[in-house]
Design an enzyme around this catalytic site. Structure first.
Site, PDB file in Angstrom:
ATOM      1  N   HIS A  14      15.019  -2.730  -5.438  1.00 31.26           N
ATOM      2  CA  HIS A  14      16.566  -2.254  -5.404  1.00 31.26           C
ATOM      3  C   HIS A  14      16.421  -1.359  -6.673  1.00 31.26           C
ATOM      4  O   HIS A  14      16.193  -1.825  -7.853  1.00 31.26           O
ATOM      5  CB  HIS A  14      17.530  -3.424  -5.188  1.00 31.26           C
ATOM      6  CG  HIS A  14      18.764  -2.774  -5.066  1.00 31.26           C
ATOM      7  ND1 HIS A  14      19.282  -2.497  -3.898  1.00 31.26           N
ATOM      8  CD2 HIS A  14      19.861  -2.880  -6.237  1.00 31.26           C
ATOM      9  CE1 HIS A  14      20.647  -1.959  -4.173  1.00 31.26           C
ATOM     10  NE2 HIS A  14      20.907  -2.047  -5.522  1.00 31.26           N
ATOM     11  N   ASP A  56      20.013  -7.464  -0.301  1.00 29.77           N
ATOM     12  CA  ASP A  56      19.886  -7.660  -2.083  1.00 29.77           C
ATOM     13  C   ASP A  56      20.172  -9.272  -2.599  1.00 29.77           C
ATOM     14  O   ASP A  56      20.705  -9.235  -3.744  1.00 29.77           O
ATOM     15  CB  ASP A  56      20.737  -6.631  -2.704  1.00 29.77           C
ATOM     16  CG  ASP A  56      20.637  -5.346  -1.932  1.00 29.77           C
ATOM     17  OD1 ASP A  56      19.351  -4.859  -1.846  1.00 29.77           O
ATOM     18  OD2 ASP A  56      21.379  -4.637  -1.860  1.00 29.77           O
TER      19      ASP A  56
HETATM   20  C1  GAR Z   1      13.881   3.778  -4.122  1.00 29.35           C
HETATM   21  O1  GAR Z   1      14.568   4.176  -5.309  1.00 29.35           O
HETATM   22  C2  GAR Z   1      14.327   2.461  -4.023  1.00 29.35           C
HETATM   23  O2  GAR Z   1      14.617   1.575  -4.897  1.00 29.35           O
HETATM   24  C3  GAR Z   1      15.517   2.716  -2.979  1.00 29.35           C
HETATM   25  O3  GAR Z   1      15.271   3.997  -2.247  1.00 29.35           O
HETATM   26  C4  GAR Z   1      14.489   4.682  -3.217  1.00 29.35           C
HETATM   27  C5  GAR Z   1      13.447   5.085  -2.160  1.00 29.35           C
HETATM   28  O4  GAR Z   1      12.501   6.253  -2.735  1.00 29.35           O
HETATM   29  N1  GAR Z   1      16.084   1.624  -2.294  1.00 29.35           N
HETATM   30  C6  GAR Z   1      17.161   1.276  -1.763  1.00 29.35           C
HETATM   31  O5  GAR Z   1      18.193   1.589  -2.246  1.00 29.35           O
HETATM   32  C7  GAR Z   1      17.088  -0.225  -1.205  1.00 29.35           C
HETATM   33  N2  GAR Z   1      18.428  -0.367  -0.952  1.00 29.35           N
HETATM   34  P1  GAR Z   1      11.303   6.737  -2.033  1.00 29.35           P
HETATM   35  O6  GAR Z   1      11.440   6.727  -0.617  1.00 29.35           O
HETATM   36  O7  GAR Z   1      10.954   7.805  -2.696  1.00 29.35           O
HETATM   37  O8  GAR Z   1      10.361   5.578  -2.411  1.00 29.35           O
END
Ligand code: GAR
Length: 200
Positions: A109, A150
């Site tokens: 998260h 979460d």
């Molecule tokens: C990441 O920053 C992750 O922490 C977040 O989405 C992004 C995905 O980036 N996750 C959440 O918000 C889950 N609640 P990515 O597709 O480039 O890995």
């Protein structure tokens, strides 16, 4: 050999970091990428072998399949997956899947839980909320997944400063850097600790 499956809904840059980190590790098999989003960047990344020559199948599933059947859970069990890694996966994991993989699903998260977590708090929304709240520090949380958004037990957190002039995009950049530094390593540490699945 321990088996890993990654769920992602978006760009998949974290999935790529993990894939590259475990590539060539004889003890780890990244056996599947799963996504709910037919337009997710993670699909292209997987098809490009995550730019490190790995060949991983990618499965796209829809909402009825995920929430009204146990096909995904059965598939993961048949594959004898040891750890499910959520890397930018935006749907709530259904209780039956949590139950089928106790202590074997982890999430990242992009904030310091319990702050800025829960339904609607994902991706850029989190960074916007952090900036709007005038936080001077934010970070990442890696945690086990339970039936609620979460809320599972926290495994690891790391922090970074937020300056008064930072935009949500600036925060996103710092968070991604933290994620790339820590998530692949923590995934492997957790994988080392989960007991091998006993096939049915
Ligand atoms: C990441 O920053 C992750 O922490 C977040 O989405 C992004 C995905 O980036 N996750 C959440 O918000 C889950 N609640 P990515 O597709 O480039 O890995």
């Amino acid at each position: 050999m321990k088996k890993l499956a990654i769920f992602a809904s978006g760009s998949g840059s974290n999935a790529q970091q993990i894939a590259q980190y475990v590539a060539g590790n004889q003890n780890i098999d990244l056996c599947m990428i799963l996504t709910n989003n037919p337009n997710a960047g993670v699909i292209d990344r997987t098809r490009r072998g995550f730019d490190c020559g790995v060949n991983v199948p990618v499965l796209v599933f829809d909402r009825p399949t995920f929430y009204q059947t146990d096909r995904i859970s059965q598939l993961l069990e048949r594959q004898e997956v040891d750890l499910i890694v959520l890397a930018g996966f935006m749907w709530l994991v259904p209780p039956a899947l949590v139950k089928a993989f106790p202590g074997q699903i982890i999430n990242i998260h992009p904030a310091l839980l319990p702050k800025f977590g829960g339904k609607g708090m994902y991706g850029h929304h989190v960074h916007e909320a952090v900036v709007a709240a005038g936080e001077t520090e934010t970070g990442i949380t890696i945690h086990f997944v339970n039936e609620h958004y979460d809320e599972g037990a926290i495994i690891f957190q790391a922090t970074c400063p937020v300056s008064p002039i930072d935009t949500p995009d600036d925060v996103a950049e710092k968070i991604h850097a933290l994620e790339y530094t820590h998530y692949p390593r923590v995934v492997v540490e957790v994988l080392d600790r989960v007991p091998m699945r006993i096939p049915y």
